[in-house]
Design an enzyme around this catalytic site. Structure first.
Site, PDB file in Angstrom:
ATOM      1  N   GLY A  13       0.829  -1.212   0.000  1.00  0.00           N
ATOM      2  CA  GLY A  13       0.000   0.000   0.000  1.00  0.00           C
ATOM      3  C   GLY A  13       0.856   1.252   0.000  1.00  0.00           C
ATOM      4  O   GLY A  13       0.458   2.324   0.494  1.00  0.00           O
ATOM      5  N   VAL A  62      -2.990  -6.596  -3.185  1.00  0.00           N
ATOM      6  CA  VAL A  62      -2.887  -7.469  -2.009  1.00  0.00           C
ATOM      7  C   VAL A  62      -4.011  -8.496  -1.934  1.00  0.00           C
ATOM      8  O   VAL A  62      -3.963  -9.398  -1.102  1.00  0.00           O
ATOM      9  CB  VAL A  62      -2.833  -6.658  -0.677  1.00  0.00           C
ATOM     10  N   SER A 138      -5.934  -0.471  13.429  1.00  0.00           N
ATOM     11  CA  SER A 138      -6.690   0.780  13.555  1.00  0.00           C
ATOM     12  C   SER A 138      -7.387   0.804  14.901  1.00  0.00           C
ATOM     13  O   SER A 138      -7.762  -0.252  15.441  1.00  0.00           O
ATOM     14  CB  SER A 138      -7.755   0.860  12.459  1.00  0.00           C
ATOM     15  N   TYR A 151     -14.837  -2.795   8.017  1.00  0.00           N
ATOM     16  CA  TYR A 151     -13.456  -2.310   8.223  1.00  0.00           C
ATOM     17  C   TYR A 151     -12.987  -2.639   9.650  1.00  0.00           C
ATOM     18  O   TYR A 151     -11.888  -3.175   9.841  1.00  0.00           O
ATOM     19  CB  TYR A 151     -13.423  -0.803   7.975  1.00  0.00           C
ATOM     20  N   ALA A 152     -13.840  -2.346  10.623  1.00  0.00           N
ATOM     21  CA  ALA A 152     -13.465  -2.580  12.025  1.00  0.00           C
ATOM     22  C   ALA A 152     -13.253  -4.069  12.289  1.00  0.00           C
ATOM     23  O   ALA A 152     -12.311  -4.469  12.993  1.00  0.00           O
ATOM     24  CB  ALA A 152     -14.535  -2.020  12.956  1.00  0.00           C
ATOM     25  N   ALA A 153     -14.105  -4.913  11.693  1.00  0.00           N
ATOM     26  CA  ALA A 153     -13.965  -6.363  11.883  1.00  0.00           C
ATOM     27  C   ALA A 153     -12.654  -6.853  11.278  1.00  0.00           C
ATOM     28  O   ALA A 153     -11.937  -7.669  11.866  1.00  0.00           O
ATOM     29  CB  ALA A 153     -15.141  -7.090  11.237  1.00  0.00           C
ATOM     30  N   ALA A 154     -12.322  -6.322  10.104  1.00  0.00           N
ATOM     31  CA  ALA A 154     -11.068  -6.732   9.457  1.00  0.00           C
ATOM     32  C   ALA A 154      -9.866  -6.308  10.295  1.00  0.00           C
ATOM     33  O   ALA A 154      -8.909  -7.072  10.482  1.00  0.00           O
ATOM     34  CB  ALA A 154     -10.991  -6.117   8.059  1.00  0.00           C
ATOM     35  N   LYS A 155      -9.899  -5.085  10.835  1.00  0.00           N
ATOM     36  CA  LYS A 155      -8.766  -4.594  11.628  1.00  0.00           C
ATOM     37  C   LYS A 155      -8.663  -5.350  12.964  1.00  0.00           C
ATOM     38  O   LYS A 155      -7.560  -5.602  13.460  1.00  0.00           O
ATOM     39  CB  LYS A 155      -8.881  -3.092  11.858  1.00  0.00           C
TER      40      LYS A 155
HETATM   41  N1  NAD Z   1      -5.788   7.621   7.871  1.00  0.00           N
HETATM   42  C1  NAD Z   1      -6.302   7.164   9.001  1.00  0.00           C
HETATM   43  O1  NAD Z   1      -6.976   7.905   9.762  1.00  0.00           O
HETATM   44  C2  NAD Z   1      -6.078   5.736   9.424  1.00  0.00           C
HETATM   45  C3  NAD Z   1      -6.528   5.339  10.703  1.00  0.00           C
HETATM   46  C4  NAD Z   1      -6.325   4.045  11.109  1.00  0.00           C
HETATM   47  C5  NAD Z   1      -5.676   3.132  10.297  1.00  0.00           C
HETATM   48  N2  NAD Z   1      -5.251   3.528   9.064  1.00  0.00           N
HETATM   49  C6  NAD Z   1      -4.588   2.515   8.237  1.00  0.00           C
HETATM   50  O2  NAD Z   1      -3.344   2.999   7.741  1.00  0.00           O
HETATM   51  C7  NAD Z   1      -3.055   2.357   6.491  1.00  0.00           C
HETATM   52  C8  NAD Z   1      -2.672   3.420   5.465  1.00  0.00           C
HETATM   53  O3  NAD Z   1      -3.759   4.312   5.344  1.00  0.00           O
HETATM   54  P1  NAD Z   1      -3.636   5.798   4.753  1.00  0.00           P
HETATM   55  O4  NAD Z   1      -4.392   6.674   5.656  1.00  0.00           O
HETATM   56  O5  NAD Z   1      -2.248   6.097   4.396  1.00  0.00           O
HETATM   57  O6  NAD Z   1      -4.567   5.615   3.463  1.00  0.00           O
HETATM   58  P2  NAD Z   1      -4.289   5.766   1.908  1.00  0.00           P
HETATM   59  O7  NAD Z   1      -5.604   5.560   1.237  1.00  0.00           O
HETATM   60  O8  NAD Z   1      -3.544   7.006   1.642  1.00  0.00           O
HETATM   61  O9  NAD Z   1      -3.338   4.502   1.604  1.00  0.00           O
HETATM   62  C9  NAD Z   1      -3.822   3.213   1.407  1.00  0.00           C
HETATM   63  C10 NAD Z   1      -3.078   2.609   0.233  1.00  0.00           C
HETATM   64  O10 NAD Z   1      -3.511   1.245   0.073  1.00  0.00           O
HETATM   65  C11 NAD Z   1      -3.544   1.004  -1.312  1.00  0.00           C
HETATM   66  N3  NAD Z   1      -4.401  -0.146  -1.631  1.00  0.00           N
HETATM   67  C12 NAD Z   1      -5.748  -0.235  -1.521  1.00  0.00           C
HETATM   68  N4  NAD Z   1      -6.158  -1.429  -1.974  1.00  0.00           N
HETATM   69  C13 NAD Z   1      -5.045  -2.099  -2.376  1.00  0.00           C
HETATM   70  C14 NAD Z   1      -4.817  -3.369  -2.946  1.00  0.00           C
HETATM   71  N5  NAD Z   1      -5.837  -4.208  -3.239  1.00  0.00           N
HETATM   72  N6  NAD Z   1      -3.546  -3.743  -3.218  1.00  0.00           N
HETATM   73  C15 NAD Z   1      -2.509  -2.895  -2.970  1.00  0.00           C
HETATM   74  N7  NAD Z   1      -2.660  -1.671  -2.438  1.00  0.00           N
HETATM   75  C16 NAD Z   1      -3.919  -1.283  -2.148  1.00  0.00           C
HETATM   76  C17 NAD Z   1      -4.081   2.276  -1.945  1.00  0.00           C
HETATM   77  O11 NAD Z   1      -3.760   2.338  -3.326  1.00  0.00           O
HETATM   78  C18 NAD Z   1      -3.373   3.336  -1.109  1.00  0.00           C
HETATM   79  O12 NAD Z   1      -2.167   3.739  -1.720  1.00  0.00           O
HETATM   80  C19 NAD Z   1      -4.311   1.566   6.112  1.00  0.00           C
HETATM   81  O13 NAD Z   1      -4.094   0.196   6.448  1.00  0.00           O
HETATM   82  C20 NAD Z   1      -5.392   2.150   7.010  1.00  0.00           C
HETATM   83  O14 NAD Z   1      -6.395   1.198   7.311  1.00  0.00           O
HETATM   84  C21 NAD Z   1      -5.433   4.804   8.595  1.00  0.00           C
END
Ligand code: NAD
Length: 243
Positions: A13, A62, A138, A151-155
């Protein structure tokens, strides 16, 4: 400060807000990077100023084992091993459970938890003594989240998967999680539109997280400074979770 000199860091990601900040931090600390995302052009652009010998950008979905096979083959060909894995690919959608289709549920699971399993399966055995995996979970995985039950269940599953994997891979590889609260990336744009500043107002530190706040916790857990830490989770949410 700890160093990642001569370490190979794989990030899924990697085009996202938090993972881009994480990649930059590891690079600044000396690591060589292997970066995978659906949007490979975006990672290539974000890393254009870096030394090309220390950066590998690769298309990665992924949700696909075949895609992981290709990513891993490219990492092995370039670097021959993986020292640190950060699973950061994630997807966030708003939907009440009553209106959720099977396909919507399945997609969220496929990216947010199956994708973590596939990454750890692919790279866990490519790690030598002292390896480290950091899975991004998360706050939602601990507390639940209205309109984001899938989403919450997956995390939540990522958290328990990580503890199980930590037991399987010890003592060779440590496995930990970082659980961010609200972090300023495009990921939560729809949430911010709905709630405005309510969440940061209710956060003791009175701000949203920045991607760098999460990157620093990830780097700590991946470093030798955390060499006796495994099966754990660091919350990074400005104190929101204690309320
Ligand atoms: N931003 C928040 O508030 C927050 C809070 C809690 C957890 N998170 C977690 O942090 C991580 C990064 O989030 P972010 O805020 O940088 O979001 P973001 O959307 O900027 O980044 C997520 C990335 O995942 C990639 N992605 C999505 N589906 C994909 C796939 N099938 N294969 C490969 N890549 C894929 C997207 O292209 C994107 O670049 C995530 O796991 C998210 O759940 C974020």
């Amino acid at each position: 400060m700890f160093s990642f000199e001569n370490k190979i860091v794989v990030i899924t990601g990697a085009a996202g807000g938090i993972p881009t900040a994480t990649a930059k931090l590891f690079y600044d600390l000396g690591a060589s990077l292997a970066l995978g995302d659906l949007d490979v052009d975006k990672i290539t652009g974000a890393t254009a100023a870096m030394d090309g010998d220390r950066v590998l950008c690769h298309a990665l979905d992924v949700t696909s084992t075949t895609s992981f096979d290709s990513f891993k083959a490219a990492v092995m060909e370039r670097y021959g091993r993986c020292d640190v894995l950060v699973t950061a690919a994630g997807l966030y959608r708003d939907r009440m459970v009553a209106e959720m289709t099977d396909a919507e549920w399945a997609t969220m699971m496929a990216v947010n938890v199956d994708g973590v399993f596939r990454a750890c399966r692919a790279f866990g055995d490519a790690m030598g003594e002292g390896g480290a995996i950091v899975n991004i979970a998360s706050l939602a995985g601990h507390k639940g989240s209205r309109e984001h039950a899938h989403y919450a269940a997956a995390k939540g599953a990522v958290l328990s998967f990580s503890r199980s994997l930590a037991a399987e891979l010890a003592p060779r590889v440590r496995v930990n999680c970082v659980s961010p609260g609200l972090v300023d990336t495009g990921f939560v744009a729809s949430l911010l539109e709905k709630i405005g500043t309510a969440m940061e107002d209710a956060t003791p530190m009175k701000r949203r997280g920045e991607p760098e706040d999460i990157a620093r916790a990830i780097a700590f857990l991946a470093s030798d400074w955390a060499s006796f830490v495994t099966g754990e989770t660091i919350h990074v949410n400005g104190g929101f979770s204690m309320l």
